[in-house]
Design an enzyme around this catalytic site. Structure first.
Site, mmCIF file in Angstrom:
data_model
loop_
_atom_site.group_PDB
_atom_site.id
_atom_site.type_symbol
_atom_site.label_atom_id
_atom_site.label_comp_id
_atom_site.label_asym_id
_atom_site.label_seq_id
_atom_site.Cartn_x
_atom_site.Cartn_y
_atom_site.Cartn_z
ATOM 1 N N MET A 259 61.927 96.354 -8.082
ATOM 2 C CA MET A 259 62.405 97.591 -7.474
ATOM 3 C C MET A 259 61.587 98.805 -7.897
ATOM 4 S SD MET A 259 66.212 99.318 -7.537
ATOM 5 C CE MET A 259 66.959 97.969 -6.616
ATOM 6 N N TYR B 14 59.889 88.507 -12.041
ATOM 7 C CA TYR B 14 61.014 87.658 -11.675
ATOM 8 C C TYR B 14 60.564 86.326 -11.084
ATOM 9 C CZ TYR B 14 63.990 91.797 -12.206
ATOM 10 O OH TYR B 14 64.654 92.892 -12.695
ATOM 11 N N LYS C 19 56.957 112.536 13.783
ATOM 12 C CA LYS C 19 58.247 111.903 13.528
ATOM 13 C C LYS C 19 58.230 111.179 12.182
ATOM 14 C CE LYS C 19 57.020 107.592 15.884
ATOM 15 N NZ LYS C 19 57.365 106.634 16.947
ATOM 16 N N ARG D 26 62.133 99.361 26.743
ATOM 17 C CA ARG D 26 62.853 100.026 25.661
ATOM 18 C C ARG D 26 63.527 101.252 26.266
ATOM 19 N NH1 ARG D 26 59.208 101.339 20.453
ATOM 20 N NH2 ARG D 26 58.803 103.211 21.697
#
Length: 412
Positions: free
Chosen positions: A320, A272, A40, A138
């Protein structure tokens, strides 16, 4: 097209290691227990189709996916054998699943209604596996509703609409050694299996074990184990042991080319927010990977990177598309290799190291590596193990799900 030697970044996927992991898992669970390779989420970021083929070649008799769309993609690529998928929602392609010979999980009456309607439309029975919620809370049918679901499934089977091929469940805490829920869930699972079998269900497989249970709870193996993260050579939990403890080898190595090296003075802010300021005159290296590529921003200031054989740490914030490491005065040439993680036997960090730095689990580290990072497949020898390591990788494009074949690199 960039060659494999000049890629901005690359995720090497060692298919020989993956095949070895399948064999190690088969040996661990022993004869009479089948192994499902869970592929998956694009095989946990490794590339679903190459991984599925390699796992099959190594003896995984089942493949597992979460969504039906993943399972149907396997069939569209010509991958046969048993494929199970378990995360269905109303309106999903039940008929297509039936026609593709998928084993489909049913956890409630709504799903049974949809799959039987699809079976009537397809003119053939659906293969279904009934899932019980034994304590995870779940997906799965609660024990109180189990008799009704089993009865309805048997009625549908008698009508020729379905064939119940399996009974299954999933652990909540198998990655926590000794957790009381493990024994409790096993007891409930045995009870629901016994009930279903006494009612008339004749399952081909009964299964509850995930990677952690397959490695450490042998009594949970039953007929089949579903191996996900262990397939990729990563321990389900540091508390259980290292990959080496279980005879596993990490499959993915993530690296990038150093984009820039420059000298800066003491007191120079980096990235940053200037959360890192150079403590002395030093050199900085720019690594062209960022959170858009799956590098966790939570690992800012902590993520480990090997450059020139020396471990460094992310300096300041992960951006990013890039982050910076303080090279401590070293001056590698632009294009030098920075290894973010790999097997760890050459001193490089591992996915577990990044998980610790980001406060998460290694599953997330490998699965989140984005499609902008090409997957380069090593030791893809067709369907047999190579006599030794190969130098020519195979590539399938950025997502790792295209047609395979020998190449000298990967898609741009």
């Amino acid at each position: 097209m960039q060659t494999s030697a000049t890629l901005r970044a690359r995720a090497e996927v060692d298919l020989a290691a993956l095949r070895g992991n399948v064999r190690a898992l088969r040996s661990r669970v022993g004869d009479g227990v089948a192994v499902m390779a869970v592929v998956k989420s694009d095989a946990y970021g490794h590339g679903m189709l190459p991984v599925a083929r390699a796992a099959r070649a190594a003896g995984a008799t089942w493949l597992g996916t979460a969504t039906p769309h993943e399972a149907l993609a396997l069939r569209a690529a010509g991958i046969g054998g048993r494929v199970m998928c378990w995360l269905w929602t109303p309106g999903d392609p039940w008929r297509e699943g039936i026609e593709a010979d998928l084993d489909m999980s049913v956890s409630g009456l709504w799903a049974l209604r949809e799959v039987t309607a699809a079976a009537r439309a397809a003119g053939r029975p659906a293969r279904i596996q009934l899932k019980s919620d034994t304590g995870l809370g779940r997906n799965g049918c609660p024990p109180a509703d189990w008799p009704e679901l089993v009865g309805a499934a048997l009625a549908a089977q008698a009508a020729g609409e379905v064939r119940v091929t399996g009974l299954w469940s999933h652990f909540a805490c198998a990655d926590e050694p000794g957790h009381p829920s493990i024994a409790a869930q096993l007891e409930v699972f045995r009870e629901v299996v016994t009930y279903a079998e006494k009612a008339g269900v004749e399952p081909e497989v009964r299964h509850i074990a995930n990677s952690a249970a397959a490695l450490t709870v042998p009594e949970s193996s039953f007929d089949l184990v579903r191996t996900g993260i262990a397939l990729y050579g990563i321990s389900p939990s540091p508390e259980l042991g290292t990959p080496e403890d279980f005879g596993l080898r990490p499959v993915m190595t993530l690296s990038a080319s150093v984009a820039l090296v420059k000298q800066v003075p003491k007191g120079h802010g980096v990235s940053y927010g200037h959360h890192y300021v150079t403590p002395e005159e030093t050199t900085l290296g720019l690594i062209p990977l960022g959170y858009a590529d799956g590098i966790p921003r939570h690992a800012s200031g902590r993520g480990p990177v090997q450059v020139g054989g020396v471990r460094r740490t992310v300096a300041g914030r992960v951006a990013m598309d890039q982050f910076v490491v303080d090279l401590g005065g070293d001056t590698p040439e632009p294009g030098a290799t920075a290894v973010l993680f790999g097997p760890g036997d050459r001193g490089e960090p591992t996915a577990e190291d990044w998980a610790q730095a980001a406060g998460t689990i290694a599953y997330e580290i490998v699965t989140r590596i984005g499609s902008r990072v090409p997957r380069v497949y090593l030791n893809d020898s067709g369907h047999a193990d190579p006599d030794g390591p190969t130098t020519e990788p195979t590539g399938t494009g950025p997502t790792g799900t295209g047609p395979t074949g020998p190449t000298t690199g990967s898609a741009p």
